[in-house]
Motif scaffolding. Structure first.
Motif, mmCIF file in Angstrom:
data_model
loop_
_atom_site.group_PDB
_atom_site.id
_atom_site.type_symbol
_atom_site.label_atom_id
_atom_site.label_comp_id
_atom_site.label_asym_id
_atom_site.label_seq_id
_atom_site.Cartn_x
_atom_site.Cartn_y
_atom_site.Cartn_z
ATOM 1 N N MET A 1 0.844 -1.181 0.000
ATOM 2 C CA MET A 1 0.000 0.000 0.000
ATOM 3 C C MET A 1 0.893 1.250 0.000
ATOM 4 O O MET A 1 1.773 1.392 0.848
ATOM 5 C CB MET A 1 -0.883 -0.036 1.235
ATOM 6 N N PRO A 2 0.681 2.191 -0.934
ATOM 7 C CA PRO A 2 1.536 3.376 -1.026
ATOM 8 C C PRO A 2 1.293 4.319 0.154
ATOM 9 O O PRO A 2 0.210 4.395 0.702
ATOM 10 C CB PRO A 2 1.136 4.023 -2.347
ATOM 11 N N ASP A 3 2.335 5.052 0.489
ATOM 12 C CA ASP A 3 2.249 6.022 1.577
ATOM 13 C C ASP A 3 1.698 7.333 1.034
ATOM 14 O O ASP A 3 2.412 8.143 0.451
ATOM 15 C CB ASP A 3 3.639 6.227 2.184
ATOM 16 N N THR A 4 0.384 7.559 1.204
ATOM 17 C CA THR A 4 -0.252 8.758 0.659
ATOM 18 C C THR A 4 -0.027 9.981 1.525
ATOM 19 O O THR A 4 -0.208 11.099 1.057
ATOM 20 C CB THR A 4 -1.775 8.535 0.490
ATOM 21 N N SER A 5 0.381 9.806 2.773
ATOM 22 C CA SER A 5 0.612 10.972 3.625
ATOM 23 C C SER A 5 1.796 11.794 3.110
ATOM 24 O O SER A 5 1.796 13.006 3.213
ATOM 25 C CB SER A 5 0.846 10.557 5.077
ATOM 26 N N ASN A 7 2.596 12.105 -0.072
ATOM 27 C CA ASN A 7 2.099 12.842 -1.235
ATOM 28 C C ASN A 7 1.302 14.060 -0.796
ATOM 29 O O ASN A 7 1.397 15.122 -1.401
ATOM 30 C CB ASN A 7 1.251 11.943 -2.125
ATOM 31 N N GLY A 8 0.496 13.892 0.254
ATOM 32 C CA GLY A 8 -0.271 15.020 0.774
ATOM 33 C C GLY A 8 0.635 16.107 1.332
ATOM 34 O O GLY A 8 0.396 17.294 1.124
ATOM 35 N N ASP A 9 1.680 15.705 2.049
ATOM 36 C CA ASP A 9 2.636 16.676 2.583
ATOM 37 C C ASP A 9 3.373 17.396 1.463
ATOM 38 O O ASP A 9 3.580 18.599 1.520
ATOM 39 C CB ASP A 9 3.642 15.987 3.502
ATOM 40 N N ALA A 10 3.763 16.659 0.441
ATOM 41 C CA ALA A 10 4.472 17.272 -0.681
ATOM 42 C C ALA A 10 3.560 18.230 -1.443
ATOM 43 O O ALA A 10 3.998 19.312 -1.867
ATOM 44 C CB ALA A 10 5.007 16.191 -1.624
ATOM 45 N N SER A 11 2.311 17.863 -1.603
ATOM 46 C CA SER A 11 1.356 18.732 -2.288
ATOM 47 C C SER A 11 1.133 20.020 -1.497
ATOM 48 O O SER A 11 1.133 21.121 -2.062
ATOM 49 C CB SER A 11 0.033 17.997 -2.490
#
Length: 123
Positions: A1-5, A7-11
């Motif tokens: 499962m990818p770490d979406t947190s 991606n959210g922090d980078a966005s």
């Protein structure tokens, strides 16, 4: 499962950096237009400087008050609301300022909303 947190922090960081760069444009646009606006609005050098000073005065007031607002309503909410308000007020300044008095009032209002882009975003 990818770490979406991540991606959210980078966005969020990318949007924060873009907004800070955009606020720099709000702050510097008047300075760049001074050679055109001074004769167009019939201003003295002192009046020209007072318009820039009105932005700084509004900004200083907002830096003091926005910290309290961020504590009460949350930094992210204050940042977003003040960013939208600063953008709208900058557009109003660009469209409706036509003299020393209107320029000083509208640019001061823009400065008042601009502080919310800095204080809540600071670590």
């Amino acid at each position: 499962m990818p770490d979406t947190s991540r991606n959210g922090d980078a966005s969020w960081l990318a949007w924060l950096c873009l907004s800070r760069a955009s606020f720099a444009l709000i702050f510097t646009a008047y300075s760049a237009a001074i050679p055109l606006l001074t004769p167009e609005w019939g201003m003295s050098a002192g009046q020209t400087g007072l318009i820039q000073s009105s932005w700084h005065a509004g900004y200083l007031v907002s830096l003091f008050t926005v910290g309290f607002l961020a504590d009460r309503y949350g930094a992210k909410r204050v940042f977003l609301v003040s960013s939208i308000a600063a953008s709208v007020s900058a557009m109003i300044f660009a469209l409706f300022a036509g003299s020393f008095l209107s320029g000083a009032l509208l640019y001061g209002l823009t400065g008042l909303f601009s502080g919310g882009s800095y204080t809540p975003a600071s670590p």
